[in-house]
Write a protein that holds these residues in place. Structure first.
Motif, PDB file in Angstrom:
ATOM      1  N   LEU A  79       0.823  -1.208   0.000  1.00 37.22           N
ATOM      2  CA  LEU A  79       0.000   0.000   0.000  1.00 37.22           C
ATOM      3  C   LEU A  79       0.857   1.259   0.000  1.00 37.22           C
ATOM      4  O   LEU A  79       0.527   2.237  -0.649  1.00 37.22           O
ATOM      5  N   LEU A  80       1.961   1.225   0.733  1.00 32.35           N
ATOM      6  CA  LEU A  80       2.854   2.380   0.769  1.00 32.35           C
ATOM      7  C   LEU A  80       3.453   2.669  -0.604  1.00 32.35           C
ATOM      8  O   LEU A  80       3.750   3.816  -0.926  1.00 32.35           O
ATOM      9  N   ILE A  81       3.617   1.643  -1.403  1.00 31.13           N
ATOM     10  CA  ILE A  81       4.189   1.819  -2.733  1.00 31.13           C
ATOM     11  C   ILE A  81       3.120   2.230  -3.749  1.00 31.13           C
ATOM     12  O   ILE A  81       3.345   3.110  -4.574  1.00 31.13           O
ATOM     13  N   LEU A  82       1.949   1.613  -3.699  1.00 28.01           N
ATOM     14  CA  LEU A  82       0.926   1.815  -4.726  1.00 28.01           C
ATOM     15  C   LEU A  82       0.064   3.063  -4.539  1.00 28.01           C
ATOM     16  O   LEU A  82      -0.302   3.713  -5.515  1.00 28.01           O
ATOM     17  N   VAL A  83      -0.282   3.383  -3.318  1.00 25.22           N
ATOM     18  CA  VAL A  83      -1.259   4.449  -3.075  1.00 25.22           C
ATOM     19  C   VAL A  83      -0.778   5.837  -3.525  1.00 25.22           C
ATOM     20  O   VAL A  83      -1.552   6.559  -4.150  1.00 25.22           O
ATOM     21  N   PRO A  84       0.461   6.244  -3.270  1.00 13.91           N
ATOM     22  CA  PRO A  84       0.859   7.579  -3.743  1.00 13.91           C
ATOM     23  C   PRO A  84       0.750   7.744  -5.253  1.00 13.91           C
ATOM     24  O   PRO A  84       0.375   8.816  -5.732  1.00 13.91           O
ATOM     25  N   GLY A  85       1.022   6.699  -6.018  1.00 12.33           N
ATOM     26  CA  GLY A  85       0.873   6.777  -7.472  1.00 12.33           C
ATOM     27  C   GLY A  85      -0.580   6.921  -7.888  1.00 12.33           C
ATOM     28  O   GLY A  85      -0.895   7.632  -8.846  1.00 12.33           O
ATOM     29  N   LEU A  86      -1.481   6.260  -7.172  1.00 13.76           N
ATOM     30  CA  LEU A  86      -2.900   6.371  -7.493  1.00 13.76           C
ATOM     31  C   LEU A  86      -3.467   7.730  -7.096  1.00 13.76           C
ATOM     32  O   LEU A  86      -4.377   8.242  -7.745  1.00 13.76           O
ATOM     33  N   LEU A  87      -2.948   8.300  -6.026  1.00 10.07           N
ATOM     34  CA  LEU A  87      -3.464   9.580  -5.547  1.00 10.07           C
ATOM     35  C   LEU A  87      -3.086  10.748  -6.452  1.00 10.07           C
ATOM     36  O   LEU A  87      -3.758  11.771  -6.448  1.00 10.07           O
ATOM     37  N   ALA A  88      -2.032  10.596  -7.230  1.00 13.32           N
ATOM     38  CA  ALA A  88      -1.542  11.703  -8.041  1.00 13.32           C
ATOM     39  C   ALA A  88      -2.559  12.135  -9.095  1.00 13.32           C
ATOM     40  O   ALA A  88      -2.764  13.327  -9.303  1.00 13.32           O
ATOM     41  N   GLY A  89      -3.221  11.197  -9.738  1.00 16.70           N
ATOM     42  CA  GLY A  89      -4.140  11.563 -10.805  1.00 16.70           C
ATOM     43  C   GLY A  89      -5.590  11.224 -10.501  1.00 16.70           C
ATOM     44  O   GLY A  89      -6.365  10.963 -11.408  1.00 16.70           O
ATOM     45  N   ALA A  90      -5.973  11.227  -9.251  1.00 18.08           N
ATOM     46  CA  ALA A  90      -7.310  10.767  -8.867  1.00 18.08           C
ATOM     47  C   ALA A  90      -8.297  11.925  -8.787  1.00 18.08           C
ATOM     48  O   ALA A  90      -7.964  13.024  -8.367  1.00 18.08           O
ATOM     49  N   SER A  91      -9.534  11.638  -9.201  1.00 19.69           N
ATOM     50  CA  SER A  91     -10.613  12.597  -8.988  1.00 19.69           C
ATOM     51  C   SER A  91     -11.052  12.536  -7.529  1.00 19.69           C
ATOM     52  O   SER A  91     -10.627  11.668  -6.772  1.00 19.69           O
ATOM     53  N   LEU A 121     -13.960  11.769  -6.066  1.00 18.47           N
ATOM     54  CA  LEU A 121     -14.712  10.572  -5.680  1.00 18.47           C
ATOM     55  C   LEU A 121     -13.796   9.350  -5.611  1.00 18.47           C
ATOM     56  O   LEU A 121     -13.889   8.543  -4.678  1.00 18.47           O
ATOM     57  N   PHE A 122     -12.892   9.231  -6.559  1.00 18.68           N
ATOM     58  CA  PHE A 122     -11.938   8.129  -6.553  1.00 18.68           C
ATOM     59  C   PHE A 122     -10.986   8.248  -5.374  1.00 18.68           C
ATOM     60  O   PHE A 122     -10.604   7.252  -4.773  1.00 18.68           O
ATOM     61  N   LEU A 123     -10.622   9.465  -5.022  1.00 14.02           N
ATOM     62  CA  LEU A 123      -9.757   9.712  -3.870  1.00 14.02           C
ATOM     63  C   LEU A 123     -10.411   9.250  -2.577  1.00 14.02           C
ATOM     64  O   LEU A 123      -9.781   8.594  -1.748  1.00 14.02           O
ATOM     65  N   ILE A 124     -11.689   9.551  -2.416  1.00 13.84           N
ATOM     66  CA  ILE A 124     -12.427   9.119  -1.221  1.00 13.84           C
ATOM     67  C   ILE A 124     -12.500   7.595  -1.164  1.00 13.84           C
ATOM     68  O   ILE A 124     -12.308   6.993  -0.105  1.00 13.84           O
ATOM     69  N   ALA A 125     -12.741   6.959  -2.306  1.00 10.78           N
ATOM     70  CA  ALA A 125     -12.821   5.498  -2.352  1.00 10.78           C
ATOM     71  C   ALA A 125     -11.469   4.873  -2.005  1.00 10.78           C
ATOM     72  O   ALA A 125     -11.409   3.884  -1.267  1.00 10.78           O
ATOM     73  N   ILE A 126     -10.389   5.453  -2.507  1.00 12.86           N
ATOM     74  CA  ILE A 126      -9.051   4.928  -2.207  1.00 12.86           C
ATOM     75  C   ILE A 126      -8.757   5.054  -0.718  1.00 12.86           C
ATOM     76  O   ILE A 126      -8.254   4.121  -0.096  1.00 12.86           O
ATOM     77  N   LEU A 147     -10.867   5.223   1.839  1.00 16.69           N
ATOM     78  CA  LEU A 147     -11.683   4.275   2.601  1.00 16.69           C
ATOM     79  C   LEU A 147     -11.152   2.847   2.458  1.00 16.69           C
ATOM     80  O   LEU A 147     -11.085   2.100   3.444  1.00 16.69           O
ATOM     81  N   LEU A 148     -10.760   2.480   1.252  1.00 19.18           N
ATOM     82  CA  LEU A 148     -10.226   1.143   1.032  1.00 19.18           C
ATOM     83  C   LEU A 148      -8.915   0.945   1.782  1.00 19.18           C
ATOM     84  O   LEU A 148      -8.695  -0.098   2.405  1.00 19.18           O
ATOM     85  N   VAL A 149      -8.068   1.942   1.767  1.00 18.42           N
ATOM     86  CA  VAL A 149      -6.788   1.853   2.476  1.00 18.42           C
ATOM     87  C   VAL A 149      -7.015   1.731   3.980  1.00 18.42           C
ATOM     88  O   VAL A 149      -6.358   0.938   4.655  1.00 18.42           O
ATOM     89  N   VAL A 150      -7.959   2.491   4.520  1.00 13.43           N
ATOM     90  CA  VAL A 150      -8.247   2.423   5.955  1.00 13.43           C
ATOM     91  C   VAL A 150      -8.727   1.027   6.339  1.00 13.43           C
ATOM     92  O   VAL A 150      -8.272   0.453   7.336  1.00 13.43           O
ATOM     93  N   VAL A 151      -9.611   0.450   5.552  1.00  6.32           N
ATOM     94  CA  VAL A 151     -10.119  -0.896   5.849  1.00  6.32           C
ATOM     95  C   VAL A 151      -8.999  -1.932   5.770  1.00  6.32           C
ATOM     96  O   VAL A 151      -8.858  -2.781   6.655  1.00  6.32           O
ATOM     97  N   ILE A 152      -8.175  -1.856   4.732  1.00  5.71           N
ATOM     98  CA  ILE A 152      -7.074  -2.812   4.584  1.00  5.71           C
ATOM     99  C   ILE A 152      -6.082  -2.679   5.731  1.00  5.71           C
ATOM    100  O   ILE A 152      -5.617  -3.676   6.292  1.00  5.71           O
ATOM    101  N   VAL A 153      -5.759  -1.446   6.103  1.00  7.99           N
ATOM    102  CA  VAL A 153      -4.805  -1.231   7.200  1.00  7.99           C
ATOM    103  C   VAL A 153      -5.360  -1.760   8.513  1.00  7.99           C
ATOM    104  O   VAL A 153      -4.636  -2.401   9.289  1.00  7.99           O
ATOM    105  N   LEU A 154      -6.637  -1.531   8.792  1.00  6.95           N
ATOM    106  CA  LEU A 154      -7.222  -2.032  10.038  1.00  6.95           C
ATOM    107  C   LEU A 154      -7.195  -3.555  10.103  1.00  6.95           C
ATOM    108  O   LEU A 154      -6.844  -4.137  11.140  1.00  6.95           O
TER     109      LEU A 154
END
Length: 68
Positions: free
Chosen positions: A24-36, A38-43, A45-52
């Protein structure tokens, strides 16, 4: 399943959860760079659930490892 097998499988899943957190530390910053927005909120929430879930598995494995 014996008690030893249970500990080994739990430790295996704990290590797998740690690798998931590193991924997640590797993938998420790349996804956040070009996210809208709504997609940012979904990412997020998904990261929070996976981390928990990953932290729960890791702490459960550590507790079982150090519990006598």
């Amino acid at each position: 399943m014996t008690k030893c097998d249970s500990k080994v499988s739990l430790l295996f899943f704990g290590i797998l959860a740690a690798y998931a957190l590193l991924g997640l530390l590797i993938l998420v910053p790349g996804l956040l760079a070009g996210a809208s927005t709504l997609f940012l909120i979904a990412i997020v929430l998904l990261v929070v659930v996976i981390v928990l879930f990953a932290l729960t598995i890791i702490f459960k494995a550590l507790r079982r490892l150090f519990h006598h």
